[in-house]
Design an enzyme around this catalytic site. Structure first.
Site, PDB file in Angstrom:
ATOM      1  N   GLY A  22       0.812  -1.216   0.000  1.00 14.85           N
ATOM      2  CA  GLY A  22       0.000   0.000   0.000  1.00 14.85           C
ATOM      3  C   GLY A  22       0.840   1.257   0.000  1.00 14.85           C
ATOM      4  O   GLY A  22       1.662   1.464   0.890  1.00 14.85           O
TER       5      GLY A  22
ATOM      6  N   GLY B  88      -0.419   4.303   0.316  1.00 16.53           N
ATOM      7  CA  GLY B  88      -1.263   5.387   0.848  1.00 16.53           C
ATOM      8  C   GLY B  88      -0.460   6.177   1.875  1.00 16.53           C
ATOM      9  O   GLY B  88       0.773   6.204   1.836  1.00 16.53           O
TER      10      GLY B  88
ATOM     11  N   GLU C  60     -19.265  16.954   3.466  1.00 12.12           N
ATOM     12  CA  GLU C  60     -18.474  17.709   2.481  1.00 12.12           C
ATOM     13  C   GLU C  60     -19.025  17.497   1.077  1.00 12.12           C
ATOM     14  O   GLU C  60     -19.136  18.437   0.286  1.00 12.12           O
ATOM     15  CB  GLU C  60     -16.999  17.273   2.548  1.00 12.12           C
ATOM     16  CG  GLU C  60     -16.354  17.737   3.853  1.00 12.12           C
ATOM     17  CD  GLU C  60     -14.856  17.489   3.927  1.00 12.12           C
ATOM     18  OE1 GLU C  60     -14.374  16.565   3.247  1.00 12.12           O
ATOM     19  OE2 GLU C  60     -14.179  18.212   4.663  1.00 12.12           O
TER      20      GLU C  60
HETATM   21  C1  LIG Z   1     -13.643  10.755   0.822  1.00 16.39           C
HETATM   22  C2  LIG Z   1     -12.657  10.718   1.953  1.00 16.39           C
HETATM   23  C3  LIG Z   1     -12.381  11.898   2.651  1.00 16.39           C
HETATM   24  C4  LIG Z   1     -11.446  11.880   3.683  1.00 16.39           C
HETATM   25  N1  LIG Z   1     -11.189  13.050   4.334  1.00 16.39           N
HETATM   26  C5  LIG Z   1     -10.230  13.074   5.273  1.00 16.39           C
HETATM   27  C6  LIG Z   1      -9.846  14.301   5.880  1.00 16.39           C
HETATM   28  O1  LIG Z   1     -10.400  15.381   5.569  1.00 16.39           O
HETATM   29  N2  LIG Z   1      -8.847  14.280   6.801  1.00 16.39           N
HETATM   30  C7  LIG Z   1      -8.224  13.119   7.145  1.00 16.39           C
HETATM   31  O2  LIG Z   1      -7.291  13.152   7.955  1.00 16.39           O
HETATM   32  N3  LIG Z   1      -8.569  11.934   6.605  1.00 16.39           N
HETATM   33  C8  LIG Z   1      -9.552  11.884   5.678  1.00 16.39           C
HETATM   34  N4  LIG Z   1      -9.902  10.697   5.106  1.00 16.39           N
HETATM   35  C9  LIG Z   1      -9.299   9.446   5.613  1.00 16.39           C
HETATM   36  C10 LIG Z   1      -7.901   9.242   5.076  1.00 16.39           C
HETATM   37  O3  LIG Z   1      -7.873   9.423   3.687  1.00 16.39           O
HETATM   38  C11 LIG Z   1      -7.455   7.823   5.462  1.00 16.39           C
HETATM   39  O4  LIG Z   1      -7.470   7.741   6.865  1.00 16.39           O
HETATM   40  C12 LIG Z   1      -6.073   7.511   4.924  1.00 16.39           C
HETATM   41  O5  LIG Z   1      -6.076   7.518   3.514  1.00 16.39           O
HETATM   42  C13 LIG Z   1      -5.604   6.129   5.418  1.00 16.39           C
HETATM   43  O6  LIG Z   1      -4.340   5.881   4.925  1.00 16.39           O
HETATM   44  P1  LIG Z   1      -3.859   4.370   4.667  1.00 16.39           P
HETATM   45  O7  LIG Z   1      -2.423   4.453   4.305  1.00 16.39           O
HETATM   46  O8  LIG Z   1      -4.270   3.508   5.791  1.00 16.39           O
HETATM   47  O9  LIG Z   1      -4.724   3.867   3.439  1.00 16.39           O
HETATM   48  P2  LIG Z   1      -4.923   4.475   1.986  1.00 16.39           P
HETATM   49  O10 LIG Z   1      -4.530   5.889   1.925  1.00 16.39           O
HETATM   50  O11 LIG Z   1      -6.319   4.098   1.623  1.00 16.39           O
HETATM   51  O12 LIG Z   1      -3.901   3.657   1.096  1.00 16.39           O
HETATM   52  C14 LIG Z   1      -4.028   2.273   0.880  1.00 16.39           C
HETATM   53  C15 LIG Z   1      -3.242   1.918  -0.366  1.00 16.39           C
HETATM   54  O13 LIG Z   1      -3.225   0.494  -0.475  1.00 16.39           O
HETATM   55  C16 LIG Z   1      -3.415   0.135  -1.824  1.00 16.39           C
HETATM   56  N5  LIG Z   1      -3.979  -1.223  -1.847  1.00 16.39           N
HETATM   57  C17 LIG Z   1      -5.182  -1.617  -1.385  1.00 16.39           C
HETATM   58  N6  LIG Z   1      -5.334  -2.951  -1.568  1.00 16.39           N
HETATM   59  C18 LIG Z   1      -4.213  -3.393  -2.150  1.00 16.39           C
HETATM   60  C19 LIG Z   1      -3.775  -4.663  -2.596  1.00 16.39           C
HETATM   61  N7  LIG Z   1      -4.528  -5.766  -2.457  1.00 16.39           N
HETATM   62  N8  LIG Z   1      -2.556  -4.771  -3.175  1.00 16.39           N
HETATM   63  C20 LIG Z   1      -1.764  -3.672  -3.336  1.00 16.39           C
HETATM   64  N9  LIG Z   1      -2.147  -2.434  -2.930  1.00 16.39           N
HETATM   65  C21 LIG Z   1      -3.347  -2.299  -2.339  1.00 16.39           C
HETATM   66  C22 LIG Z   1      -4.361   1.192  -2.356  1.00 16.39           C
HETATM   67  O14 LIG Z   1      -4.268   1.293  -3.775  1.00 16.39           O
HETATM   68  C23 LIG Z   1      -3.866   2.442  -1.643  1.00 16.39           C
HETATM   69  O15 LIG Z   1      -2.886   3.119  -2.396  1.00 16.39           O
HETATM   70  C24 LIG Z   1     -10.820  10.667   4.056  1.00 16.39           C
HETATM   71  C25 LIG Z   1     -11.110   9.490   3.362  1.00 16.39           C
HETATM   72  C26 LIG Z   1     -12.011   9.516   2.318  1.00 16.39           C
HETATM   73  C27 LIG Z   1     -12.302   8.252   1.559  1.00 16.39           C
END
Ligand SMILES: Cc1cc2nc3c(=O)[nH]c(=O)nc-3n(C[C@H](O)[C@H](O)[C@H](O)COP(=O)(O)OP(=O)(O)OC[C@H]3O[C@@H](n4cnc5c(N)ncnc54)[C@H](O)[C@@H]3O)c2cc1C
Length: 434
Positions: free
Chosen positions: A15, A17, A176
């Site tokens: 990931g 993210g 939003e």
């Molecule tokens: C519409 C929306 C609005 C938001 N607004 C806010 C805000 O205003 N402020 C805030 O702080 N947070 C906000 N959030 C929450 C924030 O975006 C998340 O908490 C954050 O993105 C989590 O990060 P992460 O690294 O856990 O996952 P993510 O950022 O979701 O990253 C996960 C990554 O894993 C990859 N992945 C998934 N499955 C697989 C797989 N099987 N194989 C390989 N890669 C894979 C995906 O492609 C992605 O790139 C919002 C979320 C959404 C959806």
């Protein structure tokens, strides 16, 4: 740094993210580690601005950037676009959709979350989530195409259905999105149509609880509701969705709401890869890791970001937000560097016990409610209105990755602000009409 004899540890990050990318960046150019980052897409996505892509204010490239490009200077990091299909914690391998099997010394599972339907997965086909660029583009396409269809139809009931957007979930995403939809339709598009009256377009926000933005102060929830009302959004609290059918919602009071565009913003579920870890998960599939972020029974496997459900070392709840994910990614990288350092000392056999425990630093929360208004809560300090909106703009610009993205978003916003005229309105591949 590693001595010449030391073989770099294989760190596999799933990931790119907020959590995974931060971990990779913090391990960059450290020759104790050979890092591989796997992501099923080729880009890091700034999810907090997805709703602006969904409502035509921003284009997709404004809020996403190639992971390969971000990490191009990190010589010890290999980025591969592959979707992980399986994890074997015992064999310490991960399998990609490409068929490749990746071995690891350390695994960081940071694959995020997906839209959750509280066990009603059949609702997915009749509604739209907002988690990816494809989702945001799908919502935009649907809203804009529905207006085009409404302009053509002579059937009154159909026109009404086409001109209704139902958003389920009164959390920050729903609020939003509702505010931005109302702005788009009632301000920006109002002079663009000749046959339909865009002031008749309904944006309905449905929330099960008595308040929207439940995690904010009650007066902020009330402010948000009043503000949405001024924008023309109908907020329905204490309303529960019992079924999602094609073009309609069945509600707990027995009524049916006809809406051609239904957006589901009511819940998330952890990435299903958590099942492969062989540890207990909550109802949403999230893992509760140890306080060092490793999973029970596997000190070399870590989880981070939205797929966790935990309290930190001070017993503070860690929310599913971007700063929490970033801090977790950073914690794991720091921990791994410290562990390698300890291995060269007399404390090597106590390295797991000496691990630092995760502490979450709350940076506050904010939500925008259409143009010129936002709510913000940092500790005990709250702010509503225009200045909260300005703070929201500045903070979101600051955290966008890449100079080009920051500049183009800023210019795009300035233009739309002055002209009330979002530009990203072209419909590519309109949905097939029934
Ligand atoms: C519409 C929306 C609005 C938001 N607004 C806010 C805000 O205003 N402020 C805030 O702080 N947070 C906000 N959030 C929450 C924030 O975006 C998340 O908490 C954050 O993105 C989590 O990060 P992460 O690294 O856990 O996952 P993510 O950022 O979701 O990253 C996960 C990554 O894993 C990859 N992945 C998934 N499955 C697989 C797989 N099987 N194989 C390989 N890669 C894979 C995906 O492609 C992605 O790139 C919002 C979320 C959404 C959806």
């Amino acid at each position: 740094m590693a001595s010449k004899q030391t073989v770099p540890r294989k760190v596999l990050i799933i990931g790119g993210g907020f959590a995974g990318l931060e971990c990779a960046r913090k391990l960059a150019n450290n020759d104790s580690f050979a890092v591989t980052l796997l992501d099923r897409t080729n880009h890091h996505l700034f999810q907090p601005l997805l709703y602006q892509v969904a409502t035509a204010s921003l284009a997709a490239p404004d809020i996403a950037r190639s992971i390969r490009q971000i990490l191009s200077d990190a010589k010890n990091v290999t980025v591969l676009m592959d979707e992980v299909t399986g994890i074997s914690p015992v064999e310490k391998t991960v399998t990609g959709k490409s068929g490749e099997v990746f071995r690891f010394d350390y695994l960081v599972l940071a694959a995020g979350a997906k839209t959750g339907f509280f066990g009603n997965d059949q609702w997915e086909k009749n509604s739209m989530g907002l988690k990816s660029l494809a989702d945001a583009q799908g919502i935009r396409r649907k809203i804009l195409s529905n207006l085009e269809r409404a302009e053509l139809t002579k059937d009154y009931a159909e026109r009404e259905r086409l001109m209704t957007i139902a958003i389920v979930g009164g959390g920050p995403t729903g609020v939003e999105l509702a505010g931005a939809c109302a702005d788009l339709i009632h301000r920006s598009l109002k002079s663009n149509f000749r046959r339909i009256d865009t002031s008749k377009l309904r944006v309905i926000l449905i929330e099960n609880s008595p308040k929207i933005l439940e995690h904010y102060d009650p007066e902020q929830s009330d402010y948000a509701k009043t503000r949405l009302g001024h924008l023309g959004v109908e907020v329905r609290n204490e309303t529960r969705v019992m079924d999602v059918q094609k073009g309609k919602l069945l509600l707990n009071d027995g009524s049916t709401l006809e809406a051609e565009a239904i957006v589901w913003a009511a819940g998330i579920a952890a990435n299903p890869l958590t099942k492969d870890l062989g540890v207990e998960t909550d109802r949403s599939g999230r893992v509760t890791p140890n306080l060092d972020l490793s999973i029970p029974g596997h000190p070399d496997i870590f989880v981070a970001g939205d797929l966790t459900n935990m309290r930190d070392r001070n017993d503070s709840f860690v929310p599913g937000v971007a700063p929490a994910a970033t801090q977790m990614g950073n914690h794991i990288a720091m921990l791994l560097k410290e562990e390698v350092r300890l291995e060269a000392t007399r404390f090597a056999d106590r390295k797991h016990q000496l691990r630092p425990l995760f502490k979450y630093t709350d940076k506050g929360m904010m939500a925008i409610i259409g143009k010129n208004a936002a709510v913000m809560k940092v500790g005990n300090i709250t702010m509503n209105g225009f200045f909260a909106w300005i703070a929201w703009l500045l903070i979101h610009i600051l955290f966008l990755i890449g100079f080009r993205n920051k500049l183009s978003v800023l210019l795009g916003w300035a233009y739309s602000y002055i002209h009330n005229n979002p530009e990203a309105r072209i419909i590519v591949n309109p949905p097939q009409t029934p």
